[in-house]
Write a protein that holds these residues in place. Structure first.
Motif, PDB file in Angstrom:
ATOM      1  N   GLY A   1       0.768  -1.064  -0.012  1.00 17.25           N
ATOM      2  CA  GLY A   1      -0.006  -0.047  -0.093  1.00 17.25           C
ATOM      3  C   GLY A   1       0.809   1.359  -0.134  1.00 17.25           C
ATOM      4  N   ASP A   2       2.025   1.266   0.384  1.00 15.37           N
ATOM      5  CA  ASP A   2       2.895   2.331   0.448  1.00 15.37           C
ATOM      6  C   ASP A   2       3.668   2.647  -0.788  1.00 15.37           C
ATOM      7  OD1 ASP A   2       2.370   2.950   2.919  1.00 15.37           O
ATOM      8  OD2 ASP A   2       4.242   1.971   3.865  1.00 15.37           O
ATOM      9  N   THR A   3       3.891   3.707  -1.453  1.00 13.06           N
ATOM     10  CA  THR A   3       4.375   4.005  -2.717  1.00 13.06           C
ATOM     11  C   THR A   3       5.170   5.345  -2.513  1.00 13.06           C
ATOM     12  OG1 THR A   3       2.782   5.249  -3.463  1.00 13.06           O
ATOM     13  CG2 THR A   3       2.547   3.065  -4.129  1.00 13.06           C
ATOM     14  N   ILE A   4       6.305   5.353  -3.356  1.00 12.93           N
ATOM     15  CA  ILE A   4       7.078   6.638  -3.398  1.00 12.93           C
ATOM     16  C   ILE A   4       6.940   7.305  -4.884  1.00 12.93           C
ATOM     17  CG2 ILE A   4       9.568   7.330  -3.480  1.00 12.93           C
ATOM     18  CD1 ILE A   4      10.256   5.397  -1.499  1.00 12.93           C
ATOM     19  N   GLU A   5       6.485   8.573  -4.796  1.00 16.97           N
ATOM     20  CA  GLU A   5       6.228   9.093  -6.034  1.00 16.97           C
ATOM     21  C   GLU A   5       7.348   9.824  -6.752  1.00 16.97           C
ATOM     22  OE1 GLU A   5       3.220   9.097  -7.309  1.00 16.97           O
ATOM     23  OE2 GLU A   5       2.306   7.944  -5.377  1.00 16.97           O
TER      24      GLU A   5
END
Length: 97
Positions: free
Chosen positions: A89-93
């Motif tokens: 669920g975590d992402t880095i843009e």
């Protein structure tokens, strides 16, 4: 007693390659990090900068490769790479995906 490092001194830049983009599908992100940084410092820096939960950190030292410009021989620089696995669920843009 250890001195806490600034997260922006630990994480130098994201590594943008075809392989690193393939790893993004597995929620793994690649960064160039300071040579003196350990896995705990890298994980804390990623959590502080991007506000995500880090599950695992893998590091490797990238060795210098021989290069030549006309008649002069030399080496590329050595650097340290970290592959960071994030929680679901975590992402880095920063990778633009």
């Amino acid at each position: 007693m250890s001195i806490k490092k600034d997260p922006r001194q630990v994480i130098i830049r994201p590594v943008i390659t075809e392989r690193s983009y393939d790893l993004v599908n597995d929620n793994r992100y690649t960064f160039e990090v300071a040579k003196t940084a350990n896995k705990v410092e890298i994980g804390q820096a990623i959590e502080a900068i991007f506000n995500v939960k880090v599950i695992k950190v893998n590091t490797l030292n990238v060795k210098a490769k021989p290069k030549r410009v006309r008649y002069a021989k030399g080496l590329t620089r050595t650097w340290k790479k970290a592959i960071v696995t994030l929680a679901d669920g975590d992402t880095i843009e920063a990778f633009g995906l």
